[in-house]
Design a protein around this motif. Structure first.
Motif, PDB file in Angstrom:
ATOM      1  N   VAL A  80       0.778  -0.965  -0.123  1.00 59.12           N
ATOM      2  CA  VAL A  80       0.105  -0.027   0.011  1.00 59.12           C
ATOM      3  C   VAL A  80       0.820   1.332   0.121  1.00 59.12           C
ATOM      4  CG1 VAL A  80      -1.985   1.268   1.069  1.00 59.12           C
ATOM      5  CG2 VAL A  80      -1.847  -1.178   1.454  1.00 59.12           C
ATOM      6  N   THR A  81       0.540   2.073  -0.870  1.00 59.08           N
ATOM      7  CA  THR A  81       1.160   3.331  -0.968  1.00 59.08           C
ATOM      8  C   THR A  81       0.145   4.448  -0.016  1.00 59.08           C
ATOM      9  OG1 THR A  81       2.153   3.305  -3.075  1.00 59.08           O
ATOM     10  CG2 THR A  81       1.811   5.367  -2.194  1.00 59.08           C
ATOM     11  N   VAL A 132       5.187   5.018   2.812  1.00 61.11           N
ATOM     12  CA  VAL A 132       4.386   6.087   3.385  1.00 61.11           C
ATOM     13  C   VAL A 132       5.127   7.606   3.149  1.00 61.11           C
ATOM     14  CG1 VAL A 132       3.822   7.225   5.544  1.00 61.11           C
ATOM     15  CG2 VAL A 132       3.837   4.990   5.336  1.00 61.11           C
ATOM     16  N   TYR A 133       4.443   8.469   2.369  1.00 60.70           N
ATOM     17  CA  TYR A 133       5.008   9.701   2.054  1.00 60.70           C
ATOM     18  C   TYR A 133       4.191  10.901   2.884  1.00 60.70           C
ATOM     19  CZ  TYR A 133       6.618   7.419  -2.058  1.00 60.70           C
ATOM     20  OH  TYR A 133       7.472   6.561  -2.607  1.00 60.70           O
ATOM     21  N   LEU A 183      10.273   6.167   6.491  1.00 62.17           N
ATOM     22  CA  LEU A 183       9.228   6.816   5.441  1.00 62.17           C
ATOM     23  C   LEU A 183       9.694   6.567   3.886  1.00 62.17           C
ATOM     24  CD1 LEU A 183       8.656  10.402   7.099  1.00 62.17           C
ATOM     25  CD2 LEU A 183       7.171   8.192   6.991  1.00 62.17           C
ATOM     26  N   ALA A 184       9.154   6.518   3.110  1.00 66.71           N
ATOM     27  CA  ALA A 184       9.382   6.299   1.685  1.00 66.71           C
ATOM     28  C   ALA A 184       9.987   7.681   1.361  1.00 66.71           C
ATOM     29  CB  ALA A 184       8.374   5.641   0.728  1.00 66.71           C
ATOM     30  N   GLY A 185       9.371   8.436   1.817  1.00 66.67           N
ATOM     31  CA  GLY A 185       9.715  10.149   1.382  1.00 66.67           C
ATOM     32  C   GLY A 185       8.897  11.221   2.211  1.00 66.67           C
ATOM     33  N   TRP A 186       9.196  12.393   2.208  1.00 63.85           N
ATOM     34  CA  TRP A 186       8.635  13.519   2.990  1.00 63.85           C
ATOM     35  C   TRP A 186       9.073  14.835   2.353  1.00 63.85           C
ATOM     36  CZ3 TRP A 186      10.648  17.080   6.254  1.00 63.85           C
ATOM     37  CH2 TRP A 186      12.098  16.975   6.929  1.00 63.85           C
ATOM     38  N   GLY A 201       1.943  12.582  -3.360  1.00 67.25           N
ATOM     39  CA  GLY A 201       2.239  11.650  -2.516  1.00 67.25           C
ATOM     40  C   GLY A 201       2.125  10.144  -3.207  1.00 67.25           C
ATOM     41  N   ILE A 202       0.912   9.880  -3.448  1.00 66.88           N
ATOM     42  CA  ILE A 202       0.725   8.754  -4.371  1.00 66.88           C
ATOM     43  C   ILE A 202       1.110   8.736  -5.557  1.00 66.88           C
ATOM     44  CG2 ILE A 202      -1.475   7.464  -5.178  1.00 66.88           C
ATOM     45  CD1 ILE A 202      -3.064   8.411  -2.843  1.00 66.88           C
TER      46      ILE A 202
END
Length: 248
Positions: A5-6, A34-35, A56-59, A74-75
């Protein structure tokens, strides 16, 4: 193991709640990317996000084009076959994502799945069940019968529609459910509680109630062709109730 899940987590000055939202995601028994999409918070949120950054995958934290655009960005950064967003003042219940995925795998034609959620009053701590029910045009025209924190969307359906309408800032989820239903048919319904929607004085629904009703009514008109009488009767009453609530 590839992510299942993204999840985009839009946030702005929600340091009091963001940590619990992220904990609820990473406690799931499904791999998630998760972004966190922070709108430039000044309340300590950035330090909190940095503490989570290894997972986190990114922020990012900067002014953005609004909540819808932040969620879309984000998605779009992810690659998992299922997508959703979790507002930073909401949280998932144990096993929520695996149960939603399981329901979608049982019904491969469904574009998304939605489950039951709790509305949690942050003043009293009491919970009541959110008004959620299976989707039909007649019911969707009367109210948003889908509670966003309890949803999961197939990426293929999300990308086919281009995600959320960035021109909407209050009822973008309501619009998305209409568009998914119109394009792909009925969603799957999971008759189990999967998330908690926090109710507090600073939510957009509380502070901008009149604007929320106006945007939601326009969504109904756009997809249903007319606005049922219920909306015209409920709007002034709910706006008055919310204004009284803020005064107390």
């Amino acid at each position: 193991m590839p992510p299942g899940v993204t999840i985009a987590v839009p946030s702005f000055n929600q340091a009091d709640y963001l940590d619990e939202a992220l904990r609820s995601i990473f406690a799931q028994d499904v791999p998630c990317e998760v972004y966190v999409m922070d709108g430039g918070s000044t309340d300590g949120s950035v330090d909190l996000i940095r503490s989570w950054s290894p997972r986190l995958a990114g922020w990012r934290s900067a002014p953005d084009g609004g909540q819808s655009a932040a969620i879309n960005n984000g998605i779009a950064s992810g690659r998992a076959p299922y997508v959703t967003w979790l507002n930073s003042d909401d949280f998932l219940l144990e096993g929520a994502l695996s149960r939603l995925i399981g329901r979608l795998e049982d019904l491969p034609a469904a574009p998304f799945c939605h489950g039951r959620t709790w509305d949690q009053d942050e003043t009293s701590g009491r919970r009541k069940s959110t008004w959620v029910e299976p989707v039909s045009e007649a019911r969707l025209a009367l109210r948003c019968v889908v509670s966003q924190p309890g949803t999961l969307v197939r990426r293929s359906a999300w990308e086919a529609l281009g995600g959320l309408d960035p021109g909407l800032q209050m009822a973008m989820d309501y619009d998305l459910w209409w568009r998914l239903w119109r394009r792909f048919g009925a969603p799957a319904f999971l008759d189990e509680f999967v998330a908690v929607n926090r109710v507090h004085a600073l939510t957009k629904t509380s502070t901008r109630r009149r604007e929320h009703y106006r945007e939601a009514m326009e969504v109904v008109r756009r997809h249903h062709g007319r606005v049922p009488l219920k909306w015209w009767l409920a709007q002034p009453l709910q706006v008055w109730i919310r204004s009284r609530f803020r005064e107390l």
